[in-house]
Design an enzyme around this catalytic site. Structure first.
Site, PDB file in Angstrom:
ATOM      1  N   VAL A 110     -10.804  -3.536 -11.535  1.00 29.26           N
ATOM      2  CA  VAL A 110     -10.562  -2.457 -12.483  1.00 29.26           C
ATOM      3  C   VAL A 110     -11.628  -1.400 -12.263  1.00 29.26           C
ATOM      4  CG1 VAL A 110     -10.328  -1.813 -14.911  1.00 29.26           C
ATOM      5  CG2 VAL A 110      -9.646  -4.106 -14.156  1.00 29.26           C
ATOM      6  N   CYS A 111     -11.219  -0.149 -12.156  1.00 28.11           N
ATOM      7  CA  CYS A 111     -12.147   0.971 -12.066  1.00 28.11           C
ATOM      8  C   CYS A 111     -13.104   0.779 -10.876  1.00 28.11           C
ATOM      9  CB  CYS A 111     -12.885   1.119 -13.395  1.00 28.11           C
ATOM     10  SG  CYS A 111     -13.738   2.690 -13.620  1.00 28.11           S
ATOM     11  N   THR A 112     -14.416   0.872 -11.109  1.00 27.12           N
ATOM     12  CA  THR A 112     -15.374   0.753 -10.014  1.00 27.12           C
ATOM     13  C   THR A 112     -15.615  -0.686  -9.592  1.00 27.12           C
ATOM     14  OG1 THR A 112     -17.153   0.911 -11.653  1.00 27.12           O
ATOM     15  CG2 THR A 112     -16.552   2.923 -10.487  1.00 27.12           C
ATOM     16  N   THR A 130      -9.540   3.686  -7.311  1.00 28.73           N
ATOM     17  CA  THR A 130     -10.605   3.489  -8.290  1.00 28.73           C
ATOM     18  C   THR A 130     -10.572   4.685  -9.219  1.00 28.73           C
ATOM     19  OG1 THR A 130     -12.958   2.961  -8.589  1.00 28.73           O
ATOM     20  CG2 THR A 130     -12.423   4.613  -6.923  1.00 28.73           C
ATOM     21  N   ALA A 163      -7.293   2.122 -11.413  1.00 24.92           N
ATOM     22  CA  ALA A 163      -8.112   3.273 -11.769  1.00 24.92           C
ATOM     23  C   ALA A 163      -9.000   2.949 -12.971  1.00 24.92           C
ATOM     24  CB  ALA A 163      -7.202   4.469 -12.057  1.00 24.92           C
TER      25      ALA A 163
END
Length: 322
Positions: A110-112, A130, A163
Site C-alpha cells: 500500500v502506498c510507499t 505507489t 496508490a
C-alpha cells in the site's frame, strides 16, 4: 479454506494503510456462512513482535514474522520507506519477502510500501504503482521497475501494488473479489460504506482538486458543473451561480483556477466520463451522453487531448489492470 493474511508493521508505518485493509479482510471473514471456517485470518506482524508504533503514535500488537508463511502479505507505507532509511527491521524484511515470493505467496503493498518490495527486488521487470507524489522517486531509485503513477492499484503476477492510503482499501477489496467473487467484495464495501470498487486503472488524480479555487463562490461553481454535466453550462449560467457579471466571472475564475470556464467544464466532464469508461459503465455513446459531451466523437477528441488515448483504449487498459 481459511486464507492467512499478514500485514507488516514497522516503526513509523501509516496507520490507515494497515487498518483499512485489515478491516476489509476481517469483515470478509465475518461474513462466512454459519458452521464454516472464516474466509480469512488476518494478523499484524513485525520483525520481533510486540507493540509497534505507527506514525500517529498509536501502537498495534504484532506477532514476529519469523516462521509465518501467509497466503497474502501486505506492506503498508511509511516515512522510513520513502526516506530510504535502512533500519535493521526494514533490512530484515527483505529476505522474508523474498522467501514468500519464491514460494509463490501473494505479496502486496500500500502506498510507499512499494519501496520495500522494490528494495527486495520483487518489482524488477514488473509494473507497479505507489502514491503519485513518490512515483518519480521510486522510479529513480529502482530503474528496473516500470512505475505507473496514474493508477489506483496494479497487479503483475502474484505481486500487487497500490496508490496512497485509501487505495489500500480498494486493493484489499480486489483481493477479496479474486479469492471469493464480486458479491462478497461488494457486500464488504457496502458495510464499510465505500465505493465498490474503484477500478485498478482509474486515475489517482481529480480535476476538482487540481483546480483548487480559493473562494467559496468558485467552489460553488465547480460543484454546479459537476452536478449539471448534461446542461449547456454557459458562462452566463456559471456567472449567475457565482453572483457575478459574465466578464467579472470569467476573469475571476481564470485567476483562481488557471483555466477558462470552458476548459474546466471539459476537464470535469472528461473525468466523469473516464470513471465510467474505466468501470465499464455503459457503452461509449451512452457515457458521452450522460456526461454532457453529446456524441462519441466530441468525447474522443477531448480524451485524446487530455489523456493521449481514445475512450476505447482506456477501457481496454482498465480491464487488463483491474
Amino acid at each position: 479454506m481459511t486464507r492467512q493474511v499478514a500485514i507488516v508493521a514497522f516503526d513509523g508505518f501509516e496507520l490507515l494503510d494497515l487498518a483499512g485493509p485489515m478491516t476489509v479482510f476481517q469483515m470478509a471473514a465475518g461474513m462466512a456462512p454459519a458452521r464454516r471456517a472464516p474466509r480469512y485470518a488476518v494478523q499484524a506482524v513485525s520483525w520481533r513482535g510486540g507493540p509497534v508504533a505507527s506514525i500517529t503514535g498509536v501502537a498495534v500488537s504484532t506477532e514476529a514474522w519469523a516462521g509465518v508463511a501467509p497466503h497474502t502479505v501486505m506492506v503498508p507505507g511509511g516515512a522510513p520507506l520513502r526516506q530510504g532509511q535502512a533500519s535493521d527491521e526494514l533490512l530484515a524484511l527483505q529476505p522474508w519477502l523474498q522467501g514468500l515470493a519464491r514460494s509463490r505467496r501473494r505479496v502486496t503493498s500500500v502506498c510507499t510500501g512499494a519501496f520495500a518490495l522494490a528494495a527486495a527486488g520483487l518489482l524488477d521487470g514488473r509494473r507497479a504503482t505507489t502514491h503519485w507524489r513518490h512515483a518519480a522517486t521510486l522510479q529513480q531509485g529502482h530503474p528496473a521497475v516500470r512505475v505507473e503513477a496514474d493508477r489506483i492499484y496494479l497487479r503483475d503476477g502474484p505481486v500487487w501494488t497500490s496508490a496512497g492510503i485509501s487505495a489500500g482499501i480498494d486493493l484489499a477489496l480486489a483481493l477479496v473479489e479474486e479469492d471469493h467473487g464480486a458479491a462478497l467484495a461488494q457486500a464488504v464495501a457496502g458495510e464499510m460504506v465505500v465505493y465498490h470498487r474503484r477500478a485498478g486503472g482509474q486515475s489517482q488524480f481529480s480535476s476538482l482538486l487540481a483546480l483548487a479555487p480559493g473562494s467559496e463562490r468558485m467552489r460553488a461553481v465547480l460543484a454546479h458543473i459537476r452536478d449539471h454535466l448534461t446542461t449547456a453550462l454557459t458562462v452566463d449560467e456559471l456567472a449567475a451561480v457565482a453572483c457575478l457579471s459574465p466578464r467579472q466571472f470569467a476573469r475571476a475564475f481564470r485567476a483562481e483556477t488557471g483555466q477558462t470556464p470552458a476548459k474546466a467544464v471539459e476537464h470535469i466532464r472528461a473525468e466523469a466520463a473516464r470513471l465510467r469508461i474505466e468501470a465499464g459503465d455503459g457503452s461509449v455513446a451512452a457515457v458521452a451522453r450522460a456526461t454532457g459531451f453529446g456524441d462519441e466523437e466530441r468525447m474522443r477528441r477531448a480524451f485524446v487531448r487530455l489523456y493521449g488515448q481514445a475512450p476505447q483504449a482506456l477501457r481496454r487498459a482498465a480491464r487488463s489492470l483491474g
